[in-house]
Write a protein that holds these residues in place. Sequence first.
Motif, PDB file in Angstrom:
ATOM      1  N   LEU A   1      15.569   0.462  -7.009  1.00  0.00           N
ATOM      2  CA  LEU A   1      14.689   1.563  -6.612  1.00  0.00           C
ATOM      3  C   LEU A   1      13.398   1.000  -6.038  1.00  0.00           C
ATOM      4  N   PHE A   2      13.091   1.397  -4.804  1.00  0.00           N
ATOM      5  CA  PHE A   2      11.834   0.996  -4.152  1.00  0.00           C
ATOM      6  C   PHE A   2      10.851   2.155  -4.237  1.00  0.00           C
ATOM      7  N   ILE A   3       9.590   1.812  -4.514  1.00  0.00           N
ATOM      8  CA  ILE A   3       8.578   2.817  -4.847  1.00  0.00           C
ATOM      9  C   ILE A   3       7.295   2.553  -4.060  1.00  0.00           C
ATOM     10  N   ALA A   4       6.751   3.586  -3.444  1.00  0.00           N
ATOM     11  CA  ALA A   4       5.412   3.519  -2.863  1.00  0.00           C
ATOM     12  C   ALA A   4       4.415   3.934  -3.945  1.00  0.00           C
ATOM     13  N   ASP A   5       3.517   3.019  -4.298  1.00  0.00           N
ATOM     14  CA  ASP A   5       2.585   3.271  -5.399  1.00  0.00           C
ATOM     15  C   ASP A   5       1.164   3.393  -4.873  1.00  0.00           C
ATOM     16  N   HIS A   6       0.533   4.549  -5.160  1.00  0.00           N
ATOM     17  CA  HIS A   6      -0.816   4.831  -4.669  1.00  0.00           C
ATOM     18  C   HIS A   6      -1.848   4.491  -5.751  1.00  0.00           C
ATOM     19  N   GLY A   7      -2.844   3.716  -5.369  1.00  0.00           N
ATOM     20  CA  GLY A   7      -3.896   3.344  -6.310  1.00  0.00           C
ATOM     21  C   GLY A   7      -5.192   3.105  -5.574  1.00  0.00           C
ATOM     22  N   SER A   8      -6.102   2.390  -6.211  1.00  0.00           N
ATOM     23  CA  SER A   8      -7.386   2.071  -5.579  1.00  0.00           C
ATOM     24  C   SER A   8      -7.781   0.646  -5.935  1.00  0.00           C
ATOM     25  N   GLU A   9      -8.507   0.049  -5.014  1.00  0.00           N
ATOM     26  CA  GLU A   9      -8.969  -1.324  -5.201  1.00  0.00           C
ATOM     27  C   GLU A   9     -10.342  -1.447  -4.573  1.00  0.00           C
ATOM     28  N   ASN A  10     -11.331  -1.820  -5.381  1.00  0.00           N
ATOM     29  CA  ASN A  10     -12.720  -1.910  -4.912  1.00  0.00           C
ATOM     30  C   ASN A  10     -13.191  -0.610  -4.274  1.00  0.00           C
ATOM     31  N   GLY A  11     -12.764   0.493  -4.878  1.00  0.00           N
ATOM     32  CA  GLY A  11     -13.192   1.797  -4.404  1.00  0.00           C
ATOM     33  C   GLY A  11     -12.454   2.310  -3.188  1.00  0.00           C
ATOM     34  N   MET A  12     -11.453   1.553  -2.719  1.00  0.00           N
ATOM     35  CA  MET A  12     -10.698   1.950  -1.537  1.00  0.00           C
ATOM     36  C   MET A  12      -9.269   2.315  -1.940  1.00  0.00           C
ATOM     37  N   GLU A  13      -8.712   3.329  -1.253  1.00  0.00           N
ATOM     38  CA  GLU A  13      -7.328   3.723  -1.502  1.00  0.00           C
ATOM     39  C   GLU A  13      -6.379   2.658  -0.973  1.00  0.00           C
ATOM     40  N   VAL A  14      -5.392   2.294  -1.790  1.00  0.00           N
ATOM     41  CA  VAL A  14      -4.376   1.336  -1.364  1.00  0.00           C
ATOM     42  C   VAL A  14      -3.010   1.864  -1.788  1.00  0.00           C
ATOM     43  N   THR A  15      -1.984   1.470  -1.069  1.00  0.00           N
ATOM     44  CA  THR A  15      -0.611   1.826  -1.411  1.00  0.00           C
ATOM     45  C   THR A  15       0.259   0.597  -1.228  1.00  0.00           C
ATOM     46  N   ASP A  16       0.910   0.165  -2.310  1.00  0.00           N
ATOM     47  CA  ASP A  16       1.796  -0.984  -2.276  1.00  0.00           C
ATOM     48  C   ASP A  16       3.238  -0.529  -2.505  1.00  0.00           C
ATOM     49  N   VAL A  17       4.171  -1.429  -2.250  1.00  0.00           N
ATOM     50  CA  VAL A  17       5.580  -1.159  -2.506  1.00  0.00           C
ATOM     51  C   VAL A  17       6.048  -2.032  -3.665  1.00  0.00           C
ATOM     52  N   TYR A  18       6.755  -1.399  -4.595  1.00  0.00           N
ATOM     53  CA  TYR A  18       7.327  -2.089  -5.750  1.00  0.00           C
ATOM     54  C   TYR A  18       8.827  -1.812  -5.787  1.00  0.00           C
ATOM     55  N   LYS A  19       9.535  -2.583  -6.617  1.00  0.00           N
ATOM     56  CA  LYS A  19      10.968  -2.350  -6.793  1.00  0.00           C
ATOM     57  C   LYS A  19      11.365  -2.627  -8.236  1.00  0.00           C
ATOM     58  N   ILE A  20      12.466  -1.979  -8.650  1.00  0.00           N
ATOM     59  CA  ILE A  20      13.010  -2.210  -9.986  1.00  0.00           C
ATOM     60  C   ILE A  20      14.511  -1.967  -9.956  1.00  0.00           C
ATOM     61  N   ASP A  21      15.258  -2.862 -10.612  1.00  0.00           N
ATOM     62  CA  ASP A  21      16.706  -2.696 -10.755  1.00  0.00           C
ATOM     63  C   ASP A  21      16.946  -1.755 -11.924  1.00  0.00           C
ATOM     64  N   VAL A  22      17.476  -0.578 -11.650  1.00  0.00           N
ATOM     65  CA  VAL A  22      17.595   0.442 -12.690  1.00  0.00           C
ATOM     66  C   VAL A  22      18.734   0.152 -13.656  1.00  0.00           C
ATOM     67  N   THR A  23      19.548  -0.873 -13.350  1.00  0.00           N
ATOM     68  CA  THR A  23      20.608  -1.250 -14.283  1.00  0.00           C
ATOM     69  C   THR A  23      20.134  -2.280 -15.298  1.00  0.00           C
TER      70      THR A  23
END
Length: 198
Positions: free
Chosen positions: A59-81
Amino acid sequence: VEVVEIVADNLVFHGNDLYFSSGSTISKIDVTEQPPTVEVVVTSGLDGPGHMAFKGDVLFIADHGSENGMEVTDVYKIDVTGSGTTPTHVINGPEAVLQGLAFHRGGNDLYFISSSGFNSYRILKIDVSQSSPTPTDVFTSPTYILENIAFDGDDLYISDLDENKVFKIDVTEDSPSTTDVVGILGAYKLIIDGSNLF
């Protein structure tokens, strides 16, 4: 018919399991169970999971967060099995907004929308088989506010909140041209099932 109420943002199916994000976690239910039991899949490592897409059991995920007061979005992944509940980092988002994940023909190319959050929207792709994938430009929107994407073969359908329409591009073209599909107000999500676009 039994109705199950859950607080969820983004939804994606994997077999009979419906995955959904809520807060900073990702959970799933087996829709064939009556009543279904909520199982938390990702418990840590994310700030605000958004759009999701499966490649096989990953599963690939777009993750929304903040860094130094700025909006950032990274991509993460996880094997669900697997037994782990913390996803692995794939890439830093090139701009503030990263959304609308979609794989081309089940291959390694993951397409997504990237934007500074104002009026510059692009379609980029990465090869997820690489250890450190580098985003590649596919399409730059001249004026549109792009929201979500979905594939049908080589055609990438794209929702545009500025022009209130859905259009498509052929991603095999070097410089894709746009073809309008339908005029619609607020197409926030796109799903293709067979020859039907929802």
